[in-house]
Design a protein around this motif. Structure first.
Motif, mmCIF file in Angstrom:
data_model
loop_
_atom_site.group_PDB
_atom_site.id
_atom_site.type_symbol
_atom_site.label_atom_id
_atom_site.label_comp_id
_atom_site.label_asym_id
_atom_site.label_seq_id
_atom_site.Cartn_x
_atom_site.Cartn_y
_atom_site.Cartn_z
ATOM 1 N N PRO A 180 -20.583 -6.632 -28.390
ATOM 2 C CA PRO A 180 -21.079 -6.135 -27.358
ATOM 3 C C PRO A 180 -22.301 -7.141 -26.901
ATOM 4 O O PRO A 180 -22.720 -7.533 -27.288
ATOM 5 C CB PRO A 180 -21.775 -5.191 -27.556
ATOM 6 C CG PRO A 180 -21.010 -4.922 -29.192
ATOM 7 C CD PRO A 180 -20.824 -6.224 -29.817
ATOM 8 N N ASP A 181 -21.943 -6.723 -25.585
ATOM 9 C CA ASP A 181 -23.592 -7.968 -24.604
ATOM 10 C C ASP A 181 -24.959 -7.826 -25.047
ATOM 11 O O ASP A 181 -25.601 -8.223 -25.635
ATOM 12 C CB ASP A 181 -23.167 -8.020 -23.404
ATOM 13 C CG ASP A 181 -22.491 -8.575 -22.507
ATOM 14 O OD1 ASP A 181 -21.573 -9.180 -23.241
ATOM 15 O OD2 ASP A 181 -21.781 -8.112 -21.075
ATOM 16 N N ARG A 182 -24.915 -6.235 -25.731
ATOM 17 C CA ARG A 182 -25.995 -5.733 -25.739
ATOM 18 C C ARG A 182 -26.286 -6.629 -27.373
ATOM 19 O O ARG A 182 -27.969 -7.064 -27.571
ATOM 20 C CB ARG A 182 -27.013 -4.005 -26.064
ATOM 21 C CG ARG A 182 -27.650 -4.095 -26.276
ATOM 22 C CD ARG A 182 -27.452 -2.481 -27.178
ATOM 23 N NE ARG A 182 -28.925 -1.805 -27.297
ATOM 24 C CZ ARG A 182 -29.932 -1.408 -26.258
ATOM 25 N NH1 ARG A 182 -29.794 -1.400 -25.136
ATOM 26 N NH2 ARG A 182 -31.287 -0.914 -26.773
ATOM 27 N N GLY A 331 -32.034 -7.815 -18.942
ATOM 28 C CA GLY A 331 -32.458 -6.787 -19.220
ATOM 29 C C GLY A 331 -32.942 -6.081 -20.356
ATOM 30 O O GLY A 331 -32.056 -4.888 -20.565
ATOM 31 N N VAL A 332 -33.983 -6.630 -20.449
ATOM 32 C CA VAL A 332 -34.455 -6.140 -21.782
ATOM 33 C C VAL A 332 -35.987 -5.978 -21.172
ATOM 34 O O VAL A 332 -36.750 -7.133 -20.414
ATOM 35 C CB VAL A 332 -35.100 -7.572 -22.935
ATOM 36 C CG1 VAL A 332 -35.518 -7.089 -24.001
ATOM 37 C CG2 VAL A 332 -33.198 -8.035 -23.725
ATOM 38 N N ALA A 333 -36.457 -4.496 -21.708
ATOM 39 C CA ALA A 333 -37.954 -4.096 -20.975
ATOM 40 C C ALA A 333 -39.102 -4.611 -21.951
ATOM 41 O O ALA A 333 -39.178 -5.289 -23.165
ATOM 42 C CB ALA A 333 -38.282 -2.911 -21.277
ATOM 43 N N THR A 334 -40.452 -4.569 -21.163
ATOM 44 C CA THR A 334 -40.977 -5.249 -21.922
ATOM 45 C C THR A 334 -42.390 -4.306 -22.109
ATOM 46 O O THR A 334 -43.278 -4.732 -22.422
ATOM 47 C CB THR A 334 -42.057 -6.535 -21.426
ATOM 48 O OG1 THR A 334 -42.396 -6.146 -19.568
ATOM 49 C CG2 THR A 334 -41.426 -7.453 -21.270
ATOM 50 N N GLN A 335 -41.827 -2.992 -21.938
ATOM 51 C CA GLN A 335 -42.656 -1.739 -22.333
ATOM 52 C C GLN A 335 -41.605 -1.200 -23.061
ATOM 53 O O GLN A 335 -40.942 -0.743 -22.787
ATOM 54 C CB GLN A 335 -43.341 -0.901 -20.970
ATOM 55 C CG GLN A 335 -44.081 -1.685 -20.408
ATOM 56 C CD GLN A 335 -45.054 -1.199 -19.238
ATOM 57 O OE1 GLN A 335 -45.120 -0.465 -18.194
ATOM 58 N NE2 GLN A 335 -46.773 -1.091 -19.730
#
Length: 382
Positions: A180-182, A331-335
């Protein structure tokens, strides 16, 4: 610069290399094949392994989780002991390979295997093991480290031992076709932070390690920018090989290391089951801002050599912004948002775990005390 470097893992890289294990594992071995949730039975890898082991005596152990747990792995330890297994074949990503290292070491110990993680037992022997890598990210296929979780107490700890260095690693980029892309994104981020932990310290003049680290970071940046090409053989090959080189010991030889982002990130994973790579992206920008004076020279080097930013007084700050943008474009969060909104309780929980695990002075300068960790978490938790 003073170091001793040796990497004994034989790398079998390229398409169709899984069949080579028929020659690399002695035919008189009693083999335990260790894997995760069963995806290898749907993407053809299991069938290739079975065919390659047709002349071997082997059995299997499945169900190793992402962030492998002691509770699951201890079941495999009993199999190794009771059935006189003398070779372990890890088929999976970093979690399966790390878990197999624990199995290999704990099977040679009469006490509780968790003693290995807490340092109460020093590994002096282990069951030999090899790896078939299915998810590029951690570099575990050719290093001597492993990270294991104890679910009962929400502890996540690491150990290092040359006795669990894989004898060989099969790296066939074709196995990435069904990921998967994730998971591909996680692999990019994990490898990126592995390089940073060995690079973003202070200027020390070691040209080979710094130069090679910058090449790997530029590779990962380009692969992120070309994520739409992830179905090509070239893209897969380059991610698999870059992620391996990020943590096979070479760029870290003879240079200072940080690893504070990992130590804090491990607690986010243990407490809220955040994907390992994503826990690192949550912690790193806030940590870099907190430690900017210690890391300014290297941040500026990262900015000019990797992000191609112009020189200027605010270069270190602009580099951190560029690093955040690198994560956001994937698409990766930094919080952290997985803590259900109670920020102060979340910060306190992480600090409590860090103190419990002795993580009271982190970073290349031991400058990240619990006070600094709290300040980092105040910024990193939404």
């Amino acid at each position: 610069m003073k170091f001793s470097y040796q990497n004994t893992t034989q790398i079998l890289f390229g398409q169709g290399q899984i069949s080579a294990i028929s020659q690399t594992i002695p035919t008189n071995s009693r083999v335990l094949v260790v894997y995760g949730g069963g995806s290898i039975k749907h993407n053809g890898v299991y069938d290739q392994v079975a065919a390659a082991l047709s002349d071997h005596q082997w059995q299997e152990f499945s169900g190793v989780e992402p962030n492998p747990t002691k509770e699951t792995l201890d079941k495999a330890v009993e199999i190794v002991k009771c059935d006189h297994i003398d070779f372990i074949l890890a088929v999976g990503g970093g979690s399966v390979i790390d878990g197999s290292k624990y199995i290999a070491a704990a099977a040679h110990y009469d006490g509780d295997g968790w003693d290995i993680l807490t340092g109460q037992h020093q590994v002096s022997s282990a069951t030999p093991l090899g790896a078939i890598l299915t998810l590029p990210a951690t570099g575990s296929e050719s290093n001597s480290g492993a990270v294991i979780t104890k679910s009962e107490t929400q502890d996540k700890l690491a150990f290092l031992s040359p006795y669990v260095q894989p004898a060989f690693a099969v790296m066939d980029p074709d196995v990435m076709k069904t990921l998967p892309d994730r998971q591909l994104v996680n692999g990019l981020v994990d490898a990126w932070v592995h390089v940073c932990e060995q690079y973003l310290t202070f200027n020390h003049g070691h040209m080979v390690q710094d130069g090679y680290a910058e090449v790997l970071l530029r590779n990962l940046k380009q692969l992120a920018e070309q994520f739409d090409q992830r179905d090509s053989d070239v893209w897969r090959e380059n991610l698999m090989w870059t992620a391996n080189q990020a943590l096979n010991g070479l760029i870290g030889s003879g240079v200072p290391h940080d690893w504070a982002t990992h130590m804090i990130g491990h607690e986010l994973t243990a407490l809220w089951h955040v994907d390992h790579a994503r826990s690192l992206a949550i912690v790193q920008p806030s940590l870099l801002r907190n430690q900017i004076e210690h890391k300014r020279a290297k941040l500026e080097k990262l900015g000019t050599e990797v992000f191609k930013l112009d020189a200027g007084e605010d270069l270190a700050n602009r580099t951190i912004v560029a690093l955040e943008a690198f994560y956001h474009q994937l698409g990766v969060a930094t919080q952290l948002t997985e803590h259900n909104g109670d920020k102060q309780h979340a910060v306190d929980n992480v600090i409590e775990q860090l103190e419990k695990h002795g993580m009271i002075k982190l970073g290349e300068n031991q400058a990240i005390t619990l006070k600094e960790s709290r300040a980092i978490l105040e910024q990193a938790i939404a």
